[in-house]
Scaffold this motif. Structure first.
Motif, PDB file in Angstrom:
ATOM      1  N   LYS A   1       0.953  -1.138  -0.063  1.00 45.81           N
ATOM      2  CA  LYS A   1      -0.108  -0.199   0.084  1.00 45.81           C
ATOM      3  C   LYS A   1       0.833   1.304  -0.022  1.00 45.81           C
ATOM      4  N   GLU A   2       1.923   1.127   0.888  1.00 49.72           N
ATOM      5  CA  GLU A   2       2.825   2.426   0.858  1.00 49.72           C
ATOM      6  C   GLU A   2       3.554   2.943  -0.622  1.00 49.72           C
ATOM      7  N   GLN A   3       3.880   1.666  -1.390  1.00 45.83           N
ATOM      8  CA  GLN A   3       4.492   1.855  -2.493  1.00 45.83           C
ATOM      9  C   GLN A   3       3.576   2.376  -3.467  1.00 45.83           C
ATOM     10  N   LEU A   4       2.302   1.994  -3.517  1.00 47.83           N
ATOM     11  CA  LEU A   4       1.159   2.631  -4.309  1.00 47.83           C
ATOM     12  C   LEU A   4       0.776   3.966  -3.921  1.00 47.83           C
ATOM     13  N   GLU A   5       0.791   4.009  -2.845  1.00 47.76           N
ATOM     14  CA  GLU A   5       0.471   5.706  -2.272  1.00 47.76           C
ATOM     15  C   GLU A   5       1.692   6.828  -2.800  1.00 47.76           C
ATOM     16  N   ALA A   6       2.874   5.996  -2.763  1.00 47.92           N
ATOM     17  CA  ALA A   6       4.192   6.988  -3.137  1.00 47.92           C
ATOM     18  C   ALA A   6       3.739   7.525  -4.495  1.00 47.92           C
ATOM     19  N   VAL A   7       3.317   6.552  -5.444  1.00 42.27           N
ATOM     20  CA  VAL A   7       2.833   6.879  -6.976  1.00 42.27           C
ATOM     21  C   VAL A   7       1.522   7.829  -7.045  1.00 42.27           C
ATOM     22  N   ILE A   8       0.554   7.246  -6.652  1.00 42.48           N
ATOM     23  CA  ILE A   8      -0.878   8.152  -6.903  1.00 42.48           C
ATOM     24  C   ILE A   8      -1.451   8.487  -5.955  1.00 42.48           C
ATOM     25  N   GLY A   9      -0.859   8.617  -4.445  1.00 41.42           N
ATOM     26  CA  GLY A   9      -1.579   9.180  -3.530  1.00 41.42           C
ATOM     27  C   GLY A   9      -2.505   8.253  -2.832  1.00 41.42           C
ATOM     28  N   GLU A  10      -3.800   8.660  -2.253  1.00 38.09           N
ATOM     29  CA  GLU A  10      -4.653   7.662  -1.259  1.00 38.09           C
ATOM     30  C   GLU A  10      -4.856   6.505  -2.057  1.00 38.09           C
ATOM     31  N   VAL A  11      -5.021   5.429  -1.338  1.00 36.47           N
ATOM     32  CA  VAL A  11      -5.391   3.989  -1.546  1.00 36.47           C
ATOM     33  C   VAL A  11      -6.175   3.479  -0.509  1.00 36.47           C
ATOM     34  N   THR A  12      -7.379   2.857  -0.758  1.00 37.65           N
ATOM     35  CA  THR A  12      -7.945   2.386   0.369  1.00 37.65           C
ATOM     36  C   THR A  12      -7.693   1.038   0.426  1.00 37.65           C
ATOM     37  N   VAL A  13      -8.351   0.398   1.273  1.00 40.41           N
ATOM     38  CA  VAL A  13      -8.155  -1.271   1.334  1.00 40.41           C
ATOM     39  C   VAL A  13      -9.656  -1.725   1.534  1.00 40.41           C
ATOM     40  N   ASP A  14      -9.955  -2.807   0.983  1.00 38.34           N
ATOM     41  CA  ASP A  14     -11.236  -3.654   0.983  1.00 38.34           C
ATOM     42  C   ASP A  14     -11.653  -3.748   2.532  1.00 38.34           C
ATOM     43  N   PRO A  15     -12.519  -3.496   3.259  1.00 37.66           N
ATOM     44  CA  PRO A  15     -12.524  -3.677   4.678  1.00 37.66           C
ATOM     45  C   PRO A  15     -12.900  -5.070   4.986  1.00 37.66           C
ATOM     46  N   ALA A  16     -13.002  -5.905   4.019  1.00 35.70           N
ATOM     47  CA  ALA A  16     -13.127  -7.669   4.527  1.00 35.70           C
ATOM     48  C   ALA A  16     -11.757  -7.845   4.540  1.00 35.70           C
ATOM     49  N   LEU A  17     -10.563  -7.236   4.287  1.00 36.16           N
ATOM     50  CA  LEU A  17      -9.184  -7.716   4.574  1.00 36.16           C
ATOM     51  C   LEU A  17      -9.036  -7.634   5.826  1.00 36.16           C
ATOM     52  N   VAL A  18      -9.620  -6.819   6.544  1.00 37.03           N
ATOM     53  CA  VAL A  18      -9.143  -6.604   8.082  1.00 37.03           C
ATOM     54  C   VAL A  18     -10.580  -7.093   8.891  1.00 37.03           C
ATOM     55  N   ASP A  19     -11.645  -7.329   8.344  1.00 31.32           N
ATOM     56  CA  ASP A  19     -12.841  -7.747   9.044  1.00 31.32           C
ATOM     57  C   ASP A  19     -13.387  -8.989   8.245  1.00 31.32           C
ATOM     58  N   SER A  20     -13.136 -10.090   8.902  1.00 34.39           N
ATOM     59  CA  SER A  20     -13.851 -11.346   8.339  1.00 34.39           C
ATOM     60  C   SER A  20     -15.257 -11.351   8.062  1.00 34.39           C
ATOM     61  N   GLY A  21     -15.816 -10.577   8.910  1.00 33.26           N
ATOM     62  CA  GLY A  21     -17.555 -10.438   8.789  1.00 33.26           C
ATOM     63  C   GLY A  21     -17.920  -9.747   7.538  1.00 33.26           C
ATOM     64  N   GLN A  22     -17.113  -8.809   7.092  1.00 34.73           N
ATOM     65  CA  GLN A  22     -17.230  -8.255   5.872  1.00 34.73           C
ATOM     66  C   GLN A  22     -17.244  -9.045   4.447  1.00 34.73           C
ATOM     67  N   ALA A  23     -18.383  -8.712   3.690  1.00 34.26           N
ATOM     68  CA  ALA A  23     -18.260  -9.464   2.295  1.00 34.26           C
ATOM     69  C   ALA A  23     -17.027  -8.908   1.519  1.00 34.26           C
ATOM     70  N   PRO A  24     -16.197  -9.622   1.015  1.00 34.87           N
ATOM     71  CA  PRO A  24     -15.089  -9.268   0.188  1.00 34.87           C
ATOM     72  C   PRO A  24     -15.664  -8.625  -0.932  1.00 34.87           C
ATOM     73  N   LYS A  25     -15.119  -7.527  -1.851  1.00 34.78           N
ATOM     74  CA  LYS A  25     -15.525  -7.185  -2.943  1.00 34.78           C
ATOM     75  C   LYS A  25     -14.856  -7.993  -4.133  1.00 34.78           C
ATOM     76  N   SER A  26     -13.766  -8.659  -3.956  1.00 32.02           N
ATOM     77  CA  SER A  26     -13.078  -9.512  -4.920  1.00 32.02           C
ATOM     78  C   SER A  26     -14.107 -10.971  -4.565  1.00 32.02           C
ATOM     79  N   PRO A  27     -14.489 -11.428  -5.705  1.00 30.09           N
ATOM     80  CA  PRO A  27     -15.355 -12.843  -5.403  1.00 30.09           C
ATOM     81  C   PRO A  27     -14.339 -14.045  -4.947  1.00 30.09           C
ATOM     82  N   GLY A  28     -12.954 -13.835  -5.346  1.00 28.41           N
ATOM     83  CA  GLY A  28     -12.441 -15.226  -4.999  1.00 28.41           C
ATOM     84  C   GLY A  28     -12.095 -14.825  -3.588  1.00 28.41           C
ATOM     85  N   MET A  29     -11.965 -13.933  -2.979  1.00 22.99           N
ATOM     86  CA  MET A  29     -11.424 -13.663  -1.596  1.00 22.99           C
ATOM     87  C   MET A  29     -12.514 -14.376  -0.424  1.00 22.99           C
ATOM     88  N   LYS A  30     -13.455 -14.770  -0.838  1.00 23.37           N
ATOM     89  CA  LYS A  30     -14.558 -15.445  -0.115  1.00 23.37           C
ATOM     90  C   LYS A  30     -14.174 -16.904   0.132  1.00 23.37           C
TER      91      LYS A  30
END
Length: 347
Positions: free
Chosen positions: A207-236
Motif C-alpha cells: 500500500k505504501e508503494q502504491l500511495e507513493a505513486v498515486i496518493g490515497e489508496v483504500t483497502v477492502d474492509p473485508a481484508l481486516v474484518d472477516s465479517g465483511q463481504a469481500p469485493k473480490s469474488p475469489g477472496m470469499k
C-alpha cells in the motif's frame, strides 16, 4: 492426460527462440493449458479469448466458476484489445510497477474475452508478470493469457514446478520448469475503476508503494474484518491451506510451546510454523522455519513451500506464529488467515 514437462533456464537471453517456449506457446494457441513460472508463483495459463481453454483451467484446479481469473499480458499495448479505458492513475502505476506483481482492475470491452475468464463481470483484472519465461511464452503465443495459480483450489500456491506436478500432473497439458519463483506471494490486486483505488488483495506491491505513486489508496474492509463481504469474488473462498488444521497463535513462543505440550499429551502429532530465529526453541514433532523474522521478504518467498512441507508429515494440527501486519507482512498475514480459516488462538 500426459503432462509434458519442459526445463528452461530463466537466465539465458533470447527466451522466445527456445523450442521449449515455442512448444508451450503452441499448446496455448491450440487452447490447451500450461503451467509456467512468474515472479510470484507458478500460473496455470490458458487462452483468455477461448471458452474451452478457460473451462480447462477451472476443471484442472477445481476452481469455483464465480472466481474470475487474472489476465496476463506480455505487452502493454495488448490492453487496447479488451479494456475500455485506462485511468490516469492506472497509467502511472503501470509505468512504476509493470512488469511486476501488481494486478489492476479495469472496465472491460464486451465480447473480447471469454466471459468464463471474467466470471461474467463487467471488469477485468490484468497484470504483466516480471519473469523472462512468462513474458516469452505470452509474447510467443500473442494472446491474453488467463492464469490463476497452478494448484488445486484451496491448497498452498506453487512456487516450484514440483509443487505444480504434485497437484496437477495428468490434469494439464504441460509444465514449464524454470526453477523456484521469487516473491512467493501473489500479486497485489488493485481496483482502478473506483475514484480512490481499492486494494482487494494484498501482495508483492505494498500500500505504501502504491500511495507513493498515486496518493490515497483504500483497502477492502473485508481484508481486516472477516465479517465483511469481500469485493473480490475469489477472496470469499478458503485458500492456501495445508492438509492439517492450521491455527494462528497471538502470543509468545512460550505460550505456543504450552499449546504444543497440551496437544502432545492428548496423543496428537503437532507442527509449528516459525522463523529461523525461533526454530530451535520449539519442542514439537515437526518444526519448519519460514524465512527470517528480520527479513519479511524471505518469509513471503518461502511461505507456501513451508505450508506444503507439512503435507509430507503426519502432523495432526499446526500452530503458526503471527507476523508484523505491515508492508509485505500484510500479504503474509492475509494468506495465513485464509489458510487457517481465520482461526486465531490468543494468550
Amino acid at each position: 492426460m500426459n503432462t509434458k514437462r519442459w526445463a528452461v533456464d530463466k537466465y539465458v537471453d533470447g527466451q522466445e527462440s527456445y523450442p521449449q517456449i515455442s512448444q508451450a506457446a503452441d499448446f496455448l494457441i491450440n487452447n490447451e493449458v500450461v503451467a509456467f513460472p512468474t515472479e510470484t508463483v507458478y500460473g496455470l495459463g490458458g487462452n483468455a479469448e477461448n471458452d474451452e481453454a478457460v473451462a480447462k483451467i477451472f476443471a484442472a484446479k477445481g476452481r469455483p466458476s464465480d472466481n474470475p481469473l487474472i489476465i496476463h499480458i506480455g505487452e502493454k499495448q495488448q490492453l487496447d484489445g479488451f479494456v475500455e479505458e485506462i485511468p490516469a492513475k492506472a497509467k502511472q502505476l503501470m509505468k512504476a510497477f509493470w512488469p511486476g506483481p501488481l494486478t489492476l482492475i479495469f472496465k472491460k470491452k464486451e465480447n473480447k474475452l471469454s466471459n468464463k475468464a471474467t466470471a461474467g463481470l463487467s471488469t477485468v483484472a490484468v497484470r504483466m508478470p516480471d519473469h523472462p519465461v512468462a513474458l516469452a511464452i505470452i509474447k510467443k503465443a500473442n494472446l491474453p493469457i488467463a492464469a490463476p495459480s497452478a494448484n488445486r483450489s484451496g491448497r498452498p500456491s506453487p512456487t516450484t514446478a514440483e509443487h505444480v506436478r504434485e497437484d496437477l500432473h495428468g490434469k494439464i497439458a504441460g509444465i514449464v520448469d524454470a526453477g523456484p519463483t521469487g516473491v512467493g506471494v501473489e500479486s497485489t490486486v488493485l481496483d482502478c475503476t473506483a475514484t480512490i483505488p481499492v486494494i482487494l488483495r494484498p501482495g508483492g506491491i505494498t500500500k505504501e508503494q502504491l500511495e507513493a505513486v498515486i496518493g490515497e489508496v483504500t483497502v477492502d474492509p473485508a481484508l481486516v474484518d472477516s465479517g465483511q463481504a469481500p469485493k473480490s469474488p475469489g477472496m470469499k473462498y478458503r485458500h492456501y491451506a495445508p492438509e492439517a488444521p492450521l491455527y494462528l497463535v497471538e502470543g509468545t513462543k512460550e505460550f505456543i510451546q504450552k499449546l504444543v505440550n497440551e496437544k502432545k499429551e492428548e496423543g496428537l502429532s503437532v507442527g509449528v510454523l516459525t522463523t529461523e530465529e525461533n526454530k530451535d526453541f520449539y519442542q514439537a514433532d515437526f518444526v519448519f522455519a519460514c524465512g527470517k523474522r528480520a527479513n519479511v521478504e524471505s518469509i513471503a518467498s518461502s511461505l507456501y513451500d513451508v505450508l506444503r512441507n507439512f503435507n509430507h508429515t503426519e502432523a495432526d494440527l499446526i500452530f503458526s506464529e503471527m507476523f508484523p501486519n505491515e508492508g509485505v507482512g500484510h500479504a503474509i498475514m492475509n494468506r495465513l488467515m485464509k489458510a487457517a480459516g481465520h482461526r486465531v488462538i490468543k494468550s
